[in-house]
Design a protein around this motif. Structure first.
Motif, PDB file in Angstrom:
ATOM      1  N   THR A   1       3.133   3.953  -2.040  1.00 61.98           N
ATOM      2  CA  THR A   1       3.434   4.687  -3.181  1.00 61.98           C
ATOM      3  C   THR A   1       4.208   5.091  -3.304  1.00 61.98           C
ATOM      4  O   THR A   1       5.743   4.651  -4.309  1.00 61.98           O
ATOM      5  CB  THR A   1       2.115   4.607  -4.014  1.00 61.98           C
ATOM      6  OG1 THR A   1       2.535   6.414  -2.987  1.00 61.98           O
ATOM      7  CG2 THR A   1       0.477   4.036  -3.999  1.00 61.98           C
TER       8      THR A   1
ATOM      9  N   TYR B   1       0.425  -0.735  -0.075  1.00 63.36           N
ATOM     10  CA  TYR B   1      -0.183  -0.134  -0.060  1.00 63.36           C
ATOM     11  C   TYR B   1       1.021   1.486   0.297  1.00 63.36           C
ATOM     12  O   TYR B   1       0.208   2.267  -0.059  1.00 63.36           O
ATOM     13  CB  TYR B   1      -1.193  -0.183   1.062  1.00 63.36           C
ATOM     14  CG  TYR B   1      -1.635  -1.203   0.993  1.00 63.36           C
ATOM     15  CD1 TYR B   1      -2.813  -1.253   0.236  1.00 63.36           C
ATOM     16  CD2 TYR B   1      -1.740  -2.111   2.472  1.00 63.36           C
ATOM     17  CE1 TYR B   1      -3.885  -1.999   0.150  1.00 63.36           C
ATOM     18  CE2 TYR B   1      -3.068  -2.773   1.706  1.00 63.36           C
ATOM     19  CZ  TYR B   1      -3.708  -2.556   1.036  1.00 63.36           C
ATOM     20  OH  TYR B   1      -4.979  -3.938   0.545  1.00 63.36           O
TER      21      TYR B   1
ATOM     22  N   HIS C   1      -1.555   4.378  -0.833  1.00 66.00           N
ATOM     23  CA  HIS C   1      -2.758   4.457  -2.297  1.00 66.00           C
ATOM     24  C   HIS C   1      -3.799   4.478  -1.434  1.00 66.00           C
ATOM     25  O   HIS C   1      -4.452   4.398   0.422  1.00 66.00           O
ATOM     26  CB  HIS C   1      -2.901   2.789  -1.659  1.00 66.00           C
ATOM     27  CG  HIS C   1      -3.340   2.389  -3.041  1.00 66.00           C
ATOM     28  ND1 HIS C   1      -5.271   2.284  -3.268  1.00 66.00           N
ATOM     29  CD2 HIS C   1      -2.949   2.170  -4.323  1.00 66.00           C
ATOM     30  CE1 HIS C   1      -5.919   1.485  -4.315  1.00 66.00           C
ATOM     31  NE2 HIS C   1      -4.873   1.452  -5.068  1.00 66.00           N
ATOM     32  N   PRO C   2      -4.693   4.955  -2.114  1.00 64.59           N
ATOM     33  CA  PRO C   2      -6.535   5.459  -1.753  1.00 64.59           C
ATOM     34  C   PRO C   2      -7.008   4.460  -0.656  1.00 64.59           C
ATOM     35  O   PRO C   2      -7.760   4.874   0.213  1.00 64.59           O
ATOM     36  CB  PRO C   2      -7.107   5.597  -2.520  1.00 64.59           C
ATOM     37  CG  PRO C   2      -6.015   6.202  -3.850  1.00 64.59           C
ATOM     38  CD  PRO C   2      -4.682   5.174  -3.323  1.00 64.59           C
ATOM     39  N   PHE C   3      -7.203   3.150  -0.957  1.00 64.95           N
ATOM     40  CA  PHE C   3      -7.306   2.032  -0.276  1.00 64.95           C
ATOM     41  C   PHE C   3      -6.567   1.779   1.378  1.00 64.95           C
ATOM     42  O   PHE C   3      -7.961   1.646   2.354  1.00 64.95           O
ATOM     43  CB  PHE C   3      -7.010   0.426  -0.215  1.00 64.95           C
ATOM     44  CG  PHE C   3      -8.359   0.011  -2.064  1.00 64.95           C
ATOM     45  CD1 PHE C   3      -8.953   1.141  -2.277  1.00 64.95           C
ATOM     46  CD2 PHE C   3      -8.690  -0.751  -1.992  1.00 64.95           C
ATOM     47  CE1 PHE C   3      -9.854   0.949  -3.346  1.00 64.95           C
ATOM     48  CE2 PHE C   3      -9.157  -1.158  -3.522  1.00 64.95           C
ATOM     49  CZ  PHE C   3     -10.142  -0.417  -3.631  1.00 64.95           C
TER      50      PHE C   3
ATOM     51  N   GLY D   1     -10.122   4.648   4.113  1.00 67.78           N
ATOM     52  CA  GLY D   1     -10.476   3.515   3.383  1.00 67.78           C
ATOM     53  C   GLY D   1     -10.721   2.835   3.712  1.00 67.78           C
ATOM     54  O   GLY D   1     -10.879   2.034   4.520  1.00 67.78           O
ATOM     55  N   LYS D   2     -10.676   1.230   2.742  1.00 67.99           N
ATOM     56  CA  LYS D   2     -11.455   0.417   2.740  1.00 67.99           C
ATOM     57  C   LYS D   2     -10.371  -0.727   3.302  1.00 67.99           C
ATOM     58  O   LYS D   2     -10.919  -1.665   4.664  1.00 67.99           O
ATOM     59  CB  LYS D   2     -10.886  -0.516   1.683  1.00 67.99           C
ATOM     60  CG  LYS D   2     -11.906  -1.639   1.581  1.00 67.99           C
ATOM     61  CD  LYS D   2     -12.213  -2.236   0.005  1.00 67.99           C
ATOM     62  CE  LYS D   2     -12.812  -3.838  -0.379  1.00 67.99           C
ATOM     63  NZ  LYS D   2     -12.583  -4.141  -1.699  1.00 67.99           N
TER      64      LYS D   2
ATOM     65  N   ARG E   1      -5.272   4.860   3.196  1.00 66.66           N
ATOM     66  CA  ARG E   1      -5.386   5.769   3.714  1.00 66.66           C
ATOM     67  C   ARG E   1      -6.921   6.048   5.041  1.00 66.66           C
ATOM     68  O   ARG E   1      -7.382   5.030   5.042  1.00 66.66           O
ATOM     69  CB  ARG E   1      -5.821   7.360   2.498  1.00 66.66           C
ATOM     70  CG  ARG E   1      -5.243   7.240   1.759  1.00 66.66           C
ATOM     71  CD  ARG E   1      -5.177   7.747   0.490  1.00 66.66           C
ATOM     72  NE  ARG E   1      -3.866   8.312  -0.333  1.00 66.66           N
ATOM     73  CZ  ARG E   1      -3.982   9.082  -1.558  1.00 66.66           C
ATOM     74  NH1 ARG E   1      -5.154   9.717  -1.826  1.00 66.66           N
ATOM     75  NH2 ARG E   1      -3.409   8.936  -2.450  1.00 66.66           N
TER      76      ARG E   1
ATOM     77  N   HIS F   1      -7.640   0.416   5.689  1.00 64.17           N
ATOM     78  CA  HIS F   1      -6.892   1.048   6.717  1.00 64.17           C
ATOM     79  C   HIS F   1      -6.779   0.850   8.501  1.00 64.17           C
ATOM     80  O   HIS F   1      -6.391   0.601   9.243  1.00 64.17           O
ATOM     81  CB  HIS F   1      -7.525   1.978   6.819  1.00 64.17           C
ATOM     82  CG  HIS F   1      -6.824   3.523   7.604  1.00 64.17           C
ATOM     83  ND1 HIS F   1      -5.754   4.005   7.979  1.00 64.17           N
ATOM     84  CD2 HIS F   1      -7.750   3.751   9.490  1.00 64.17           C
ATOM     85  CE1 HIS F   1      -5.327   4.550   8.698  1.00 64.17           C
ATOM     86  NE2 HIS F   1      -6.163   4.629   9.598  1.00 64.17           N
TER      87      HIS F   1
ATOM     88  N   GLU G   1      -0.001  10.387   3.502  1.00 63.07           N
ATOM     89  CA  GLU G   1      -0.718   9.724   3.009  1.00 63.07           C
ATOM     90  C   GLU G   1      -0.642   9.634   1.060  1.00 63.07           C
ATOM     91  O   GLU G   1      -1.098   9.088   0.791  1.00 63.07           O
ATOM     92  CB  GLU G   1      -2.277   9.600   3.878  1.00 63.07           C
ATOM     93  CG  GLU G   1      -2.848  10.749   4.311  1.00 63.07           C
ATOM     94  CD  GLU G   1      -4.449  10.255   4.430  1.00 63.07           C
ATOM     95  OE1 GLU G   1      -5.068  10.521   5.455  1.00 63.07           O
ATOM     96  OE2 GLU G   1      -3.961   8.988   5.744  1.00 63.07           O
ATOM     97  N   GLU G   2      -1.922  11.457   1.219  1.00 64.88           N
ATOM     98  CA  GLU G   2      -2.088  11.651  -0.485  1.00 64.88           C
ATOM     99  C   GLU G   2      -1.166  10.989  -1.267  1.00 64.88           C
ATOM    100  O   GLU G   2      -1.301  11.063  -2.402  1.00 64.88           O
ATOM    101  CB  GLU G   2      -2.414  13.092   0.101  1.00 64.88           C
ATOM    102  CG  GLU G   2      -3.685  12.521   0.567  1.00 64.88           C
ATOM    103  CD  GLU G   2      -3.977  14.714  -0.013  1.00 64.88           C
ATOM    104  OE1 GLU G   2      -3.725  15.527  -0.546  1.00 64.88           O
ATOM    105  OE2 GLU G   2      -5.194  15.167   0.904  1.00 64.88           O
ATOM    106  N   GLU G   3       0.713  11.966  -0.416  1.00 66.53           N
ATOM    107  CA  GLU G   3       1.727  11.144  -1.315  1.00 66.53           C
ATOM    108  C   GLU G   3       2.173   9.399  -1.757  1.00 66.53           C
ATOM    109  O   GLU G   3       2.891   9.407  -2.098  1.00 66.53           O
ATOM    110  CB  GLU G   3       3.094  11.897  -1.673  1.00 66.53           C
ATOM    111  CG  GLU G   3       2.404  13.724  -1.407  1.00 66.53           C
ATOM    112  CD  GLU G   3       3.737  14.767  -1.960  1.00 66.53           C
ATOM    113  OE1 GLU G   3       4.837  13.804  -1.215  1.00 66.53           O
ATOM    114  OE2 GLU G   3       3.279  16.062  -1.919  1.00 66.53           O
TER     115      GLU G   3
END
Length: 268
Positions: free
Chosen positions: A102, A100, A173-175, A180-181, A177, A183, A168-170
């Motif tokens: 990136t 996760y 992964h959005p999942f 998120g799904k 954060r 987290h 976390e934005e950089e």
């Protein structure tokens, strides 16, 4: 001829080290996988070197029964499998974490090296837990040292996750954060080993007679805890979502009732 403009002397640039600068994630993963593989190999070499019964001893002492000879090394084999499972699960957590992530930073790389330093101490933990006599003072201290090694190896992994959450934005992964799904499950997965190893350390301090049993029980139970953890997180998340949806429905119903009332009724 003469130069029109004098060349400025080259100035030495000062070395700067920013912990938030990017680092090659692939290099971090490759180096980590190599360390985990070497540590697992050292465990296998250790148990094959010192815990294999001699054929002459099997014939004379155990009357030719290999199973009876192997049963004498039972605690050593249990310590080996427990240490190997610990290395495997810590690698699994590390793999899930960088799945996760990136973008890795220098601070994350530094924390990863500190975690790997304690991962490299797990063969030492195996040797300590299988070397001393049962229920002796040295065995209790060896188990406590093993708990400390496991705690620091896992807490630095948790620190990598915390560092990634700061930006976390950089880095995530959005999942994974916040909100998120995955987290909540990643948070629980990374916090499992630090909490269990720290708890086992204090339990061995209080119950010294059962320190060996507590330590091996910790190593055996944690793989099943990983399986139960996802189920528990999903159940708790669905329960929280259902409670929040019920509260929202009540708010919507109250707003609809207030909209249906006449102005005189609302004033009263």
């Amino acid at each position: 001829g003469q130069r029109g403009e004098e060349e400025e002397p080259h100035s030495l640039e000062t070395f700067t080290f920013y912990l938030s600068e990017p680092l090659s994630k692939e290099r971090v993963e490759a180096f980590s996988d190599g360390v985990y593989a070497i540590v697992a190999t050292l465990l296998i070499l250790d148990i094959c070197e010192d815990n294999v019964p001699d054929p002459r001893e099997v014939e004379e002492k155990f009357h030719g029964s290999l199973l009876e000879a192997l049963s004498e090394y039972g605690p050593n084999y249990l310590a080996y499998f427990g240490s190997f499972v610990t290395i495997g699960l810590l690698w699994f957590v590390h793999h899930s974490l960088f799945l996760y992530v990136t973008k890795a930073t220098r601070l994350m790389g530094l924390l990863n090296i500190l975690s790997l330093a304690f991962i490299g101490g797990l063969p030492l933990a195996y040797q300590l837990t299988s070397e001393f006599a049962e229920k002796s003072h040295n065995e209790i201290e060896a188990i406590q040292v093993s708990c400390v090694i496991t705690f620091f190896a896992s807490i630095f992994q948790f620190a990598i996750w915390t560092t990634a959450l700061l930006n976390e934005e950089e880095t995530l992964h959005p999942f994974a954060r916040y909100g998120g799904k995955e987290h909540a499950f990643m948070f629980a997965k990374l916090a499992l080993y630090p909490c269990v190893s720290l708890g086992a350390f204090f339990v061995t301090c209080l119950l010294s007679e059962f320190s060996t049993a507590v330590f091996h029980l910790m190593q055996i139970v944690i793989p099943f805890a990983f399986l139960a953890l996802r189920i528990f997180v999903r159940i708790s998340l669905t329960a929280i979502k259902s409670v929040m949806s019920l509260s929202r429905r009540k708010v919507v119903l109250l707003e609809e009732e207030e909209a249906c009332l006449s102005p005189n009724e609302t004033l009263s």
